[in-house]
Design a protein around this motif. Sequence first.
Motif, PDB file in Angstrom:
ATOM      1  N   GLY A 130      25.610  48.189  21.742  1.00 41.17           N
ATOM      2  CA  GLY A 130      24.904  47.136  22.461  1.00 41.17           C
ATOM      3  C   GLY A 130      24.790  47.398  23.950  1.00 41.17           C
ATOM      4  O   GLY A 130      24.207  46.599  24.673  1.00 41.17           O
ATOM      5  N   ARG A 166      26.859  40.109  27.782  1.00 42.24           N
ATOM      6  CA  ARG A 166      28.044  40.777  27.223  1.00 42.24           C
ATOM      7  C   ARG A 166      27.771  42.270  27.187  1.00 42.24           C
ATOM      8  O   ARG A 166      26.683  42.702  26.804  1.00 42.24           O
ATOM      9  CB  ARG A 166      28.370  40.263  25.818  1.00 42.24           C
ATOM     10  N   GLN A 167      28.770  43.056  27.598  1.00 41.09           N
ATOM     11  CA  GLN A 167      28.619  44.508  27.603  1.00 41.09           C
ATOM     12  C   GLN A 167      29.984  45.175  27.519  1.00 41.09           C
ATOM     13  O   GLN A 167      31.015  44.567  27.817  1.00 41.09           O
ATOM     14  CB  GLN A 167      27.885  44.980  28.859  1.00 41.09           C
ATOM     15  N   THR A 197      34.784  44.315  25.570  1.00 43.00           N
ATOM     16  CA  THR A 197      33.594  43.691  26.154  1.00 43.00           C
ATOM     17  C   THR A 197      34.014  42.506  27.021  1.00 43.00           C
ATOM     18  O   THR A 197      35.070  41.915  26.816  1.00 43.00           O
ATOM     19  CB  THR A 197      32.616  43.175  25.071  1.00 43.00           C
ATOM     20  N   ARG A 201      32.059  38.999  29.230  1.00 44.64           N
ATOM     21  CA  ARG A 201      30.821  38.229  29.373  1.00 44.64           C
ATOM     22  C   ARG A 201      30.445  38.065  30.843  1.00 44.64           C
ATOM     23  O   ARG A 201      31.306  38.065  31.733  1.00 44.64           O
ATOM     24  CB  ARG A 201      30.957  36.848  28.722  1.00 44.64           C
ATOM     25  N   TYR A 208      27.395  40.256  19.511  1.00 49.42           N
ATOM     26  CA  TYR A 208      27.235  41.496  20.265  1.00 49.42           C
ATOM     27  C   TYR A 208      27.422  42.712  19.360  1.00 49.42           C
ATOM     28  O   TYR A 208      26.654  43.679  19.423  1.00 49.42           O
ATOM     29  CB  TYR A 208      28.249  41.536  21.413  1.00 49.42           C
ATOM     30  N   LYS A 265      24.492  43.253  17.158  1.00 43.89           N
ATOM     31  CA  LYS A 265      23.403  43.830  17.948  1.00 43.89           C
ATOM     32  C   LYS A 265      23.591  45.336  18.059  1.00 43.89           C
ATOM     33  O   LYS A 265      22.634  46.115  17.918  1.00 43.89           O
ATOM     34  CB  LYS A 265      23.371  43.200  19.343  1.00 43.89           C
TER      35      LYS A 265
END
Length: 393
Positions: A33, A48-49, A88, A90, A306, A309
């Motif tokens: 993602g 989010r990453q 991750t 946010r 996430y 995704k």
Amino acid sequence: MAATEGDEGTVSLVDVLEEDEELENEASAVLGGSDAEKCSYPEGYVKRQALYACNTCTPAGGEAEAAGVCLACSYKCHEGHELFELYTKRNFRCDCGNSKFGAMECKLFAEKEKVNAENLYSHNFFGLYCTCNRPYPDPEDQVPDEMIQCVVCEDWLHGRHLGCSVPENVELQEMVCELCMKKAPFLWTYAACIAVSPVTKESKGEVKNDHEHVDEKSKGEEASTSPKDLKVNGVTGCKRSYQDTEASPSQMAECRLKVLQTSGRTREESGAVFWPCGWRSKLCSCTSCKTKTAFLLDESDTVLAYENKGKTTEQEGGGDGRDPLMSALNNLNHVQQLEIIHEYNDMKTELKDYLQRFAEEGKVVTPEDIRHFFEQQQGRKRRRADASQYYCS
């Protein structure tokens, strides 16, 4: 299918490939993602990453030094550095190259503000986790335990430090730690009616659902209508009572939380709380409550969303999804399968040893490192083939 014999029994090549595929899917869920080539800074505060903290550039020393970098910057700007994987986070904007990094500039996007004022930091950015404030993995901790992430503060906590027993199939649920529950006390009202009931152990080792502090009227209603109760992973909740409060549209139009507060349902306010799937949709979304729940009302905020995704992105870019090696094995005879197994096991052992050096030095493995490994493999293979040819002649 051909198999190999080892100290732990028989393992087929299919088993090995399936295990590797599972690990690959887990990596895809976290990294798929995020963009591995472009710094995420221009996107602003990304919902989010995947994030990393660099102990080489921003070592522990106080909250002011905490910083996080995106996936691409971890590869391009911090190669060879000691990094902490943060999984991750946010609403975070990449810090790489800002004032926290001194004279260092981001190689992918140089025009950055000095600080990202809206970023939130914790001890995770210094490689510490849980209420015990310890690293993970912890070389001094010999107790096997799983780490579970709080969906509010996003810290990772040991199961034994949650102040409650961990229910079965915890991966299907979300958890809010005790500290966050106390910072947002309105959540205890929801917990009394829609959360997984706290589990305690009797002296004889029996497990029971703990519905403490419930008034006599509520107890009577629960006893007479227990078949309607919701069971989440085998633990009885109290959705029946919650549904009863939903019966009045006029009340619900006002504030769902206020209706629950007058229902008489209570719960002991201690320990972490585990919530069933879909619990966010049951939170009140009135104007007043939106200021309290904010991101909790957003289903796309969840780590599960996430990860899905990331998996979807990988599938869309990976063709029909069929493993060509698995397909090829069906067309090989027994001897050929055994030869592939031995070759595969040799390569896997060498790759493990190769990557172990990066782990010991705290370095990030780059695509160039992987290409170098396989170039070495090709070289060894050619030398073995040449030696074999010379010997046979």
